[in-house]
Design an enzyme around this catalytic site. Structure first.
Site, PDB file in Angstrom:
ATOM      1  N   CYS A 118      30.441  57.557  16.796  1.00 41.42           N
ATOM      2  CA  CYS A 118      31.877  57.869  16.738  1.00 41.42           C
ATOM      3  C   CYS A 118      32.701  56.989  17.670  1.00 41.42           C
ATOM      4  O   CYS A 118      33.924  57.013  17.622  1.00 41.42           O
ATOM      5  CB  CYS A 118      32.108  59.334  17.071  1.00 41.42           C
ATOM      6  SG  CYS A 118      31.151  60.435  16.018  1.00 41.42           S
ATOM      7  N   HIS A 256      39.061  60.253  19.695  1.00 36.52           N
ATOM      8  CA  HIS A 256      38.190  60.575  18.562  1.00 36.52           C
ATOM      9  C   HIS A 256      38.444  62.019  18.143  1.00 36.52           C
ATOM     10  O   HIS A 256      38.530  62.916  18.976  1.00 36.52           O
ATOM     11  CB  HIS A 256      36.731  60.374  18.979  1.00 36.52           C
ATOM     12  CG  HIS A 256      35.752  60.895  17.988  1.00 36.52           C
ATOM     13  ND1 HIS A 256      35.882  60.664  16.635  1.00 36.52           N
ATOM     14  CD2 HIS A 256      34.629  61.650  18.139  1.00 36.52           C
ATOM     15  CE1 HIS A 256      34.876  61.252  16.005  1.00 36.52           C
ATOM     16  NE2 HIS A 256      34.110  61.857  16.888  1.00 36.52           N
ATOM     17  N   ASN A 286      35.877  65.486  11.328  1.00 39.47           N
ATOM     18  CA  ASN A 286      35.289  64.400  12.120  1.00 39.47           C
ATOM     19  C   ASN A 286      34.811  63.303  11.165  1.00 39.47           C
ATOM     20  O   ASN A 286      33.856  63.494  10.427  1.00 39.47           O
ATOM     21  CB  ASN A 286      34.112  64.977  12.929  1.00 39.47           C
ATOM     22  CG  ASN A 286      33.450  63.944  13.819  1.00 39.47           C
ATOM     23  OD1 ASN A 286      33.661  62.744  13.664  1.00 39.47           O
ATOM     24  ND2 ASN A 286      32.643  64.421  14.745  1.00 39.47           N
TER      25      ASN A 286
END
Ligand code: UT7
Length: 334
Positions: A118, A256, A286
């Protein structure tokens, strides 16, 4: 790790693409033992996007890349390098970036994929800036793209409610003033076991006598949560300090988008007001390596960033890895 830059680098265009199909929390209630209320309160996620069958990571990446090129007013053949950050590449090799190069018609561009979970988009942006700072390239296309829905175990409520598909892109170009500063990259491989995708050569259940079921996401949520709440604010602070930007000058934090609670904790520690923090986890969930790229492109399109603003991007995730940069925005106005 920021040195004196001989050539300035700046983000000159952004774009994102998400598939049309929306998967709601209500639909997930029909699939696993979960509730809209649990998902919203524990993560902030209301819905996520799912790529249709036949759509690959390169397809999403190309769409986002094309939009970033249009926003930078660049032709595909002006791009010197394409970096695709992804943990769901179409194939281990050739790279997804090579497919994107061909689909865009970026015939002059070198191309490679970057794996940093990520943190991928921010790692890729930092890498792009090095090529510009060193005077090697003038225009680099950075893309974060994922089709996570293909590696999600749709029977595992601990993970399947969290993830979504999408792509975000930015053009980094040579510029008179340096707009990509305060590069803070990190990794802690001792945390490799708490988050990842089983696949490649590491297939503990595969072998001569057992068939693998294909790559699947695994995550020890609470371990990752503790790491994420600590590192998000710390990486942002270190980036600002390395960039020589006082914290009170921070215009927008783009973290993020893993969990609203992690974002909230970072914002609190950095003493930021709601309008100084960009959040779209409610709509996309996500999207791993794509998430910061999508958020940056959305923030720019929504007029949340003005010329001269200091914008901090922060990624954190599998590896464990983290990455932050401070952008001094040279594009669009509010
Ligand atoms: O993108 C890379 C970085 N990733 C992250 O940053 C993710 C970090 N982790 C997290 O965001 C959170 O840990 C999660 C959202 C994954 C989980 O939230 P949590 O508050 O840590 O929940 P938990 O794992 O402690 O689980 C609490 C309870 C458990 O039940 P019991 O043992 O208390 O009875 C779980 O079984 O919630 C249960 N649970 C669920 N219940 C309903 C777990 N998933 C679900 C679900 N629906 N989807």
């Amino acid at each position: 790790m920021t040195g004196a830059a001989s050539v300035g680098a700046a983000v000159t265009g952004t774009g994102f693409y998400v598939p049309e199909r929306i998967l709601t929390n209500a639909e997930l209630e029909q699939m696993v033992d979960t509730s809209d209320e649990w998902i919203r309160t524990r993560t902030g996620i209301c819905e996520r996007r799912i790529a249709p069958k036949g759509t690959r990571t390169a397809t999403l990446a190309t769409a986002a890349g094309r939009r970033a090129l249009a926003s930078a007013e660049l032709a595909a053949d002006e791009i010197d390098l394409i970096i695709v950050a992804t943990c769901t590449p179409d194939t281990p090799t050739p790279s997804t970036a090579c497919v994107v190069q061909q689909e865009l018609g970026a015939t002059r561009a070198a191309a490679f994929d970057l794996a940093a979970g990520c943190s991928g988009f921010v790692y890729a942006l930092a890498t792009a800036a090095q090529f510009i700072h060193a005077g090697v390239y003038r225009h680099v296309l950075v893309i974060g793209a994922e089709v996570l829905s293909r590696v999600v175990n749709w029977h595992d409520r601990n993970t399947c409610v969290l993830f979504g598909d999408g792509a975000g892109a930015a053009v980094v170009s040579a510029a008179a003033a340096d707009g990509v500063r305060g590069i803070e990259l990190g990794a802690d491989g001792s945390g490799a076991g708490v988050l990842g995708i089983f696949g490649g050569s590491y297939m503990p259940h595969a072998g001569l006598d057992a068939q693998a079921d294909g790559p699947q996401i695994y995550m020890e949520g609470q371990e990752v949560f503790k790491f994420a709440t600590r590192i998000c604010a710390t990486a942002a602070e270190r980036s600002l300090a390395a960039a020589g930007v006082p914290p009170e000058r921070l215009g927008l934090l783009i973290p993020h988008q893993a969990n609203w609670r992690i974002i909230h904790a970072a914002a609190k520690r950095l003493h930021l007001r709601d309008e100084q923090v960009f959040v779209d986890v409610d709509r996309y969930g996500n999207t791993s390596g794509a998430s910061v790229g999508i958020a940056l492109a959305e923030a720019a399109a929504a007029g949340r960033i003005a010329a001269g603003d200091a914008v901090v991007l922060v990624g954190f995730g599998a590896g464990l890895t983290w990455a932050a940069v401070t952008l001094i925005w040279q594009g669009g106005t509010k």
